[in-house]
Design a protein around this motif. Structure first.
Motif, PDB file in Angstrom:
ATOM      1  N   LEU A  24       0.823  -1.208   0.000  1.00 25.98           N
ATOM      2  CA  LEU A  24       0.000   0.000   0.000  1.00 25.98           C
ATOM      3  C   LEU A  24       0.858   1.260   0.000  1.00 25.98           C
ATOM      4  O   LEU A  24       0.531   2.243  -0.668  1.00 25.98           O
ATOM      5  N   LYS A  25       1.966   1.238   0.727  1.00 23.61           N
ATOM      6  CA  LYS A  25       2.880   2.386   0.732  1.00 23.61           C
ATOM      7  C   LYS A  25       3.405   2.653  -0.668  1.00 23.61           C
ATOM      8  O   LYS A  25       3.475   3.806  -1.109  1.00 23.61           O
ATOM      9  N   LYS A  26       3.778   1.595  -1.381  1.00 23.63           N
ATOM     10  CA  LYS A  26       4.285   1.752  -2.755  1.00 23.63           C
ATOM     11  C   LYS A  26       3.210   2.328  -3.666  1.00 23.63           C
ATOM     12  O   LYS A  26       3.461   3.231  -4.463  1.00 23.63           O
ATOM     13  N   ILE A  27       1.997   1.790  -3.563  1.00 25.02           N
ATOM     14  CA  ILE A  27       0.896   2.249  -4.422  1.00 25.02           C
ATOM     15  C   ILE A  27       0.551   3.695  -4.117  1.00 25.02           C
ATOM     16  O   ILE A  27       0.416   4.529  -5.026  1.00 25.02           O
ATOM     17  N   LEU A  28       0.406   4.018  -2.830  1.00 24.33           N
ATOM     18  CA  LEU A  28       0.027   5.383  -2.447  1.00 24.33           C
ATOM     19  C   LEU A  28       1.089   6.399  -2.848  1.00 24.33           C
ATOM     20  O   LEU A  28       0.763   7.541  -3.189  1.00 24.33           O
ATOM     21  N   SER A  29       2.355   6.007  -2.829  1.00 17.09           N
ATOM     22  CA  SER A  29       3.416   6.942  -3.205  1.00 17.09           C
ATOM     23  C   SER A  29       3.365   7.305  -4.689  1.00 17.09           C
ATOM     24  O   SER A  29       3.929   8.321  -5.096  1.00 17.09           O
ATOM     25  N   CYS A  30       2.677   6.518  -5.484  1.00 19.25           N
ATOM     26  CA  CYS A  30       2.560   6.785  -6.921  1.00 19.25           C
ATOM     27  C   CYS A  30       1.334   7.625  -7.270  1.00 19.25           C
ATOM     28  O   CYS A  30       1.168   8.025  -8.420  1.00 19.25           O
ATOM     29  N   LEU A  31       0.481   7.874  -6.301  1.00 16.39           N
ATOM     30  CA  LEU A  31      -0.750   8.616  -6.551  1.00 16.39           C
ATOM     31  C   LEU A  31      -0.564  10.103  -6.297  1.00 16.39           C
ATOM     32  O   LEU A  31       0.297  10.504  -5.520  1.00 16.39           O
ATOM     33  N   ASP A  32      -1.409  10.916  -6.938  1.00 15.39           N
ATOM     34  CA  ASP A  32      -1.390  12.335  -6.616  1.00 15.39           C
ATOM     35  C   ASP A  32      -2.046  12.530  -5.243  1.00 15.39           C
ATOM     36  O   ASP A  32      -2.748  11.644  -4.732  1.00 15.39           O
ATOM     37  N   GLN A  33      -1.802  13.673  -4.643  1.00 12.64           N
ATOM     38  CA  GLN A  33      -2.235  13.912  -3.270  1.00 12.64           C
ATOM     39  C   GLN A  33      -3.752  13.823  -3.108  1.00 12.64           C
ATOM     40  O   GLN A  33      -4.246  13.243  -2.134  1.00 12.64           O
ATOM     41  N   GLU A  34      -4.510  14.340  -4.050  1.00  7.06           N
ATOM     42  CA  GLU A  34      -5.969  14.312  -3.947  1.00  7.06           C
ATOM     43  C   GLU A  34      -6.503  12.880  -3.951  1.00  7.06           C
ATOM     44  O   GLU A  34      -7.359  12.518  -3.151  1.00  7.06           O
ATOM     45  N   THR A  35      -5.970  12.048  -4.846  1.00  3.87           N
ATOM     46  CA  THR A  35      -6.401  10.655  -4.922  1.00  3.87           C
ATOM     47  C   THR A  35      -6.051   9.909  -3.641  1.00  3.87           C
ATOM     48  O   THR A  35      -6.858   9.133  -3.123  1.00  3.87           O
ATOM     49  N   MET A  36      -4.848  10.172  -3.110  1.00  3.50           N
ATOM     50  CA  MET A  36      -4.430   9.514  -1.875  1.00  3.50           C
ATOM     51  C   MET A  36      -5.331   9.936  -0.709  1.00  3.50           C
ATOM     52  O   MET A  36      -5.773   9.087   0.066  1.00  3.50           O
ATOM     53  N   ILE A  37      -5.634  11.217  -0.613  1.00  9.13           N
ATOM     54  CA  ILE A  37      -6.501  11.708   0.460  1.00  9.13           C
ATOM     55  C   ILE A  37      -7.897  11.113   0.335  1.00  9.13           C
ATOM     56  O   ILE A  37      -8.497  10.706   1.331  1.00  9.13           O
ATOM     57  N   ASN A  38      -8.417  11.030  -0.876  1.00 11.75           N
ATOM     58  CA  ASN A  38      -9.739  10.429  -1.086  1.00 11.75           C
ATOM     59  C   ASN A  38      -9.760   8.966  -0.670  1.00 11.75           C
ATOM     60  O   ASN A  38     -10.723   8.499  -0.053  1.00 11.75           O
ATOM     61  N   PHE A  39      -8.692   8.245  -0.981  1.00 12.13           N
ATOM     62  CA  PHE A  39      -8.612   6.831  -0.603  1.00 12.13           C
ATOM     63  C   PHE A  39      -8.584   6.674   0.913  1.00 12.13           C
ATOM     64  O   PHE A  39      -9.355   5.891   1.478  1.00 12.13           O
ATOM     65  N   VAL A  40      -7.709   7.421   1.574  1.00 15.22           N
ATOM     66  CA  VAL A  40      -7.579   7.313   3.030  1.00 15.22           C
ATOM     67  C   VAL A  40      -8.860   7.781   3.709  1.00 15.22           C
ATOM     68  O   VAL A  40      -9.326   7.155   4.664  1.00 15.22           O
ATOM     69  N   SER A  41      -9.457   8.853   3.210  1.00 11.75           N
ATOM     70  CA  SER A  41     -10.725   9.329   3.773  1.00 11.75           C
ATOM     71  C   SER A  41     -11.812   8.279   3.612  1.00 11.75           C
ATOM     72  O   SER A  41     -12.622   8.080   4.512  1.00 11.75           O
ATOM     73  N   GLY A  42     -11.812   7.594   2.492  1.00 10.80           N
ATOM     74  CA  GLY A  42     -12.783   6.528   2.266  1.00 10.80           C
ATOM     75  C   GLY A  42     -12.610   5.380   3.252  1.00 10.80           C
ATOM     76  O   GLY A  42     -13.580   4.776   3.696  1.00 10.80           O
ATOM     77  N   LEU A  43     -11.367   5.096   3.621  1.00  8.41           N
ATOM     78  CA  LEU A  43     -11.118   4.063   4.631  1.00  8.41           C
ATOM     79  C   LEU A  43     -11.659   4.480   5.989  1.00  8.41           C
ATOM     80  O   LEU A  43     -12.228   3.676   6.716  1.00  8.41           O
ATOM     81  N   ILE A  44     -11.494   5.747   6.308  1.00  6.49           N
ATOM     82  CA  ILE A  44     -11.941   6.253   7.605  1.00  6.49           C
ATOM     83  C   ILE A  44     -13.459   6.388   7.634  1.00  6.49           C
ATOM     84  O   ILE A  44     -14.097   5.985   8.603  1.00  6.49           O
ATOM     85  N   ASP A  45     -14.018   6.943   6.562  1.00  3.72           N
ATOM     86  CA  ASP A  45     -15.466   7.191   6.521  1.00  3.72           C
ATOM     87  C   ASP A  45     -16.252   5.902   6.472  1.00  3.72           C
ATOM     88  O   ASP A  45     -17.243   5.745   7.161  1.00  3.72           O
ATOM     89  N   GLY A  46     -15.829   4.978   5.650  1.00  8.81           N
ATOM     90  CA  GLY A  46     -16.534   3.710   5.520  1.00  8.81           C
ATOM     91  C   GLY A  46     -17.964   3.905   5.041  1.00  8.81           C
ATOM     92  O   GLY A  46     -18.367   4.981   4.621  1.00  8.81           O
TER      93      GLY A  46
END
Length: 58
Positions: A24-46
């Motif tokens: 996941l660290k490798k994948i997230l490091s390849c994403l732009d900041q907005e996409t990464m924030i949306n992904f992490v927020s989606g994990l938290i929001d559920g």
């Protein structure tokens, strides 16, 4: 993909998270900041709603 899902479902949650973290660290490091924030927020929001904004009200 089905095989990965089956393997992860048979693992202890902490063990599965530990196994996925490096990838996941490798994948997230390849994403732009907005996409990464949306992904992490989606994990938290559920599926239950916006928990991030409810945490701000604490």
């Amino acid at each position: 993909m089905k095989e990965l899902k089956i393997i992860l479902e048979t693992m202890d949650p902490a063990e599965a998270l530990a196994a996925l973290t490096p990838q996941l660290k490798k994948i997230l490091s390849c994403l732009d900041q907005e996409t990464m924030i949306n992904f992490v927020s989606g994990l938290i929001d559920g599926p239950d709603g916006d928990k991030v904004s409810s945490m701000v009200n604490l």
